[in-house]
Structures are given as structure tokens and as C-alpha cells.
Design a protein around this motif. Structure first.
Motif, PDB file in Angstrom:
ATOM      1  N   ILE A 110      42.139  38.741  52.162  1.00 53.89           N
ATOM      2  CA  ILE A 110      41.997  39.391  51.416  1.00 53.89           C
ATOM      3  C   ILE A 110      41.769  39.419  49.970  1.00 53.89           C
ATOM      4  O   ILE A 110      42.220  38.323  49.762  1.00 53.89           O
ATOM      5  CB  ILE A 110      42.272  40.983  51.594  1.00 53.89           C
ATOM      6  CG1 ILE A 110      44.543  40.745  51.336  1.00 53.89           C
ATOM      7  CG2 ILE A 110      42.360  41.599  52.764  1.00 53.89           C
ATOM      8  CD1 ILE A 110      44.861  41.748  50.874  1.00 53.89           C
ATOM      9  N   PRO A 111      40.991  40.163  48.773  1.00 50.29           N
ATOM     10  CA  PRO A 111      41.093  39.843  47.479  1.00 50.29           C
ATOM     11  C   PRO A 111      42.744  40.134  46.882  1.00 50.29           C
ATOM     12  O   PRO A 111      43.100  40.866  47.153  1.00 50.29           O
ATOM     13  CB  PRO A 111      40.295  41.128  47.078  1.00 50.29           C
ATOM     14  CG  PRO A 111      39.466  41.079  48.086  1.00 50.29           C
ATOM     15  CD  PRO A 111      40.436  41.238  49.198  1.00 50.29           C
ATOM     16  N   SER A 153      43.136  40.778  44.394  1.00 47.08           N
ATOM     17  CA  SER A 153      43.824  42.275  43.647  1.00 47.08           C
ATOM     18  C   SER A 153      44.108  43.578  44.371  1.00 47.08           C
ATOM     19  O   SER A 153      44.765  44.470  43.747  1.00 47.08           O
ATOM     20  CB  SER A 153      42.494  42.346  43.050  1.00 47.08           C
ATOM     21  OG  SER A 153      41.162  42.555  44.083  1.00 47.08           O
ATOM     22  N   ARG A 154      44.639  43.143  45.599  1.00 46.19           N
ATOM     23  CA  ARG A 154      44.671  43.581  47.113  1.00 46.19           C
ATOM     24  C   ARG A 154      45.937  43.669  47.222  1.00 46.19           C
ATOM     25  O   ARG A 154      46.481  44.710  48.178  1.00 46.19           O
ATOM     26  CB  ARG A 154      43.513  44.075  48.130  1.00 46.19           C
ATOM     27  CG  ARG A 154      42.682  44.820  48.088  1.00 46.19           C
ATOM     28  CD  ARG A 154      41.968  45.164  48.831  1.00 46.19           C
ATOM     29  NE  ARG A 154      42.419  45.623  50.052  1.00 46.19           N
ATOM     30  CZ  ARG A 154      41.372  45.393  51.391  1.00 46.19           C
ATOM     31  NH1 ARG A 154      40.504  44.894  50.959  1.00 46.19           N
ATOM     32  NH2 ARG A 154      42.175  45.439  52.040  1.00 46.19           N
ATOM     33  N   ARG A 166      47.765  42.473  42.657  1.00 41.91           N
ATOM     34  CA  ARG A 166      47.906  43.973  42.825  1.00 41.91           C
ATOM     35  C   ARG A 166      48.936  44.922  41.896  1.00 41.91           C
ATOM     36  O   ARG A 166      48.808  45.449  40.979  1.00 41.91           O
ATOM     37  CB  ARG A 166      47.419  44.846  44.162  1.00 41.91           C
ATOM     38  CG  ARG A 166      47.682  46.942  43.158  1.00 41.91           C
ATOM     39  CD  ARG A 166      46.935  47.353  44.559  1.00 41.91           C
ATOM     40  NE  ARG A 166      46.651  48.802  44.236  1.00 41.91           N
ATOM     41  CZ  ARG A 166      46.693  49.367  45.501  1.00 41.91           C
ATOM     42  NH1 ARG A 166      46.814  49.293  46.126  1.00 41.91           N
ATOM     43  NH2 ARG A 166      46.207  50.612  44.986  1.00 41.91           N
ATOM     44  N   GLU A 185      46.182  47.438  51.810  1.00 44.74           N
ATOM     45  CA  GLU A 185      46.659  46.388  50.862  1.00 44.74           C
ATOM     46  C   GLU A 185      47.606  45.626  51.589  1.00 44.74           C
ATOM     47  O   GLU A 185      47.644  46.295  52.671  1.00 44.74           O
ATOM     48  CB  GLU A 185      47.207  46.781  49.389  1.00 44.74           C
ATOM     49  CG  GLU A 185      48.190  47.930  50.037  1.00 44.74           C
ATOM     50  CD  GLU A 185      48.034  49.637  49.457  1.00 44.74           C
ATOM     51  OE1 GLU A 185      48.470  49.683  50.227  1.00 44.74           O
ATOM     52  OE2 GLU A 185      46.800  49.712  49.387  1.00 44.74           O
ATOM     53  N   ASN A 216      46.989  35.857  40.566  1.00 44.10           N
ATOM     54  CA  ASN A 216      46.789  37.263  40.586  1.00 44.10           C
ATOM     55  C   ASN A 216      46.917  38.571  41.780  1.00 44.10           C
ATOM     56  O   ASN A 216      47.184  38.005  42.627  1.00 44.10           O
ATOM     57  CB  ASN A 216      45.509  37.134  40.233  1.00 44.10           C
ATOM     58  CG  ASN A 216      44.029  38.421  40.127  1.00 44.10           C
ATOM     59  OD1 ASN A 216      44.957  39.631  39.433  1.00 44.10           O
ATOM     60  ND2 ASN A 216      43.627  38.752  40.876  1.00 44.10           N
ATOM     61  N   THR A 223      45.471  35.704  50.833  1.00 48.81           N
ATOM     62  CA  THR A 223      43.985  35.728  49.906  1.00 48.81           C
ATOM     63  C   THR A 223      42.577  35.178  50.473  1.00 48.81           C
ATOM     64  O   THR A 223      42.345  35.385  49.733  1.00 48.81           O
ATOM     65  CB  THR A 223      44.634  35.189  48.219  1.00 48.81           C
ATOM     66  OG1 THR A 223      44.998  33.645  48.760  1.00 48.81           O
ATOM     67  CG2 THR A 223      45.663  36.164  47.319  1.00 48.81           C
TER      68      THR A 223
END
Length: 186
Positions: free
Chosen positions: A56-57, A59-60, A83, A2, A81, A53
Motif C-alpha cells: 500500500i502507499p 501515505s496510508r 500518515r 490504512e 513517509n 509499503t
């Protein structure tokens, strides 16, 4: 791994632990140009989130805020959004802290930047880890506890029995990682 979008001065400690760290130097701080303001801090953090973002996504992404940066971190996590959200020495609002210190002043009239984390906390869907020193003299523990009551997502409140601000990183890294893995594994 992450990437932590850190709104704090704890960067070296975070990066040594693994994963990436993207730090926000708010306008008017840490050699950054501009004038500090709540709206400006939010613009800075949103720009950082947008850049990260792309790499990386979302979500991480773990958003980490310390002291005044917790208000900015709460704002990001309430709109984006992520993590997880990690807060070190948070508050319900900076106006609440100011009223506590200066009860004779009309704070709501005098204070333009109030960082209303209390209004954004219920909107957050990501798991939240809070750490706060029990003897914090800058942002007393009661303000972190008040904010914690407002989250609807999974939450862990990690108190450190010490007089400190911010919390020593090595005193909460283990519980923070366990919480994140339990509620939102990579």
C-alpha cells in the motif's frame, strides 16, 4: 483502509477495529530469534515498513508504538513517509527514564541502547497522537509530556486518568481516530 504498522501487543484490538495490521515481533521477543537491541529493533521495523509499503502507499501507513516500541515508532516516522504516528506511553529517551529511577548511577555510561526519541521528534512531519496514563508507574507521564513538547507537527496528547501501562485501547481509540481524520483524512 490504512494499514497500521504496530510495534505493540495490542494487535487483536487494532485489527477488530478495521483496516489491516502488520505487527513487528522484535528480535528476542514473542518467540522471535535473535538478541534484543536498539539497532536490531530499528532494522526489524524498517524491514516491516519496506514490506508494507510494497502493498500500500506509505501515505496510508499509521505507525503505532507502545512503551519501548514508541522509540522505534518515532524512529520510523522521523525517516519515512507515514500518515500518522500514534504513541502509547512514550518517553524522551530510555536513558531519561533510567536516570529518574536510578539517579545515583552513571546511566549515560552504562546504558548502550538509549532510544533517543527526543532527537528524532522534531524531524517528524506526520500528525502525532499520544496517549499516556496519568498514573503510569513504568514510564511516568512526565516523560511523555517532555517528548510531546518536541514535536513540530500537529499533536494531540490524550491523558487517561488511571494507573496503567499501557493505556487501555478502548479509552483512546475514538479520540485517536478523530485526530487522524481531522489532520490527515484518508
Amino acid at each position: 483502509r490504512e494499514i497500521v504498522v504496530a510495534t505493540t501487543g495490542a494487535l487483536e484490538r487494532l485489527s477488530r477495529h478495521g483496516g489491516g495490521v502488520f505487527a513487528v515481533a522484535y528480535r528476542g521477543y514473542s518467540g522471535s530469534t535473535g538478541t534484543p537491541s536498539e539497532a536490531g529493533f530499528y532494522r526489524d521495523a524498517n524491514a516491516a515498513y519496506a514490506w508494507v509499503t510494497q502493498m500500500i502507499p506509505a501515505s496510508r501507513v499509521i505507525v503505532f508504538g507502545e512503551s519501548i516500541g514508541t522509540g522505534v515508532a518515532v524512529q520510523i516516522a522521523s525517516e519515512k513517509n507515514v500518515r500518522a504516528l500514534v504513541l502509547d506511553a512514550p518517553y524522551s529517551s530510555t536513558a531519561d527514564v533510567a536516570r529518574h529511577r536510578y539517579p545515583w548511577l552513571p546511566i549515560s555510561i552504562l546504558m548502550r541502547d538509549q532510544f533517543r526519541s527526543d532527537l528524532r521528534a522534531p524531524l517528524i512531519k506526520a500528525p502525532v497522537f499520544i496517549t499516556h496514563c496519568t498514573g503510569d508507574r513504568t514510564i511516568p507521564l512526565q516523560f511523555g509530556e517532555a517528548l510531546a513538547q518536541l514535536f513540530k507537527s500537529p499533536l494531540q496528547f490524550h491523558k487517561i486518568d488511571a494507573v496503567c501501562h499501557p493505556a487501555p485501547y478502548d479509552r483512546f481509540i475514538g479520540p485517536m481516530e478523530q485526530f487522524i481524520m481531522r489532520h490527515n483524512p484518508a
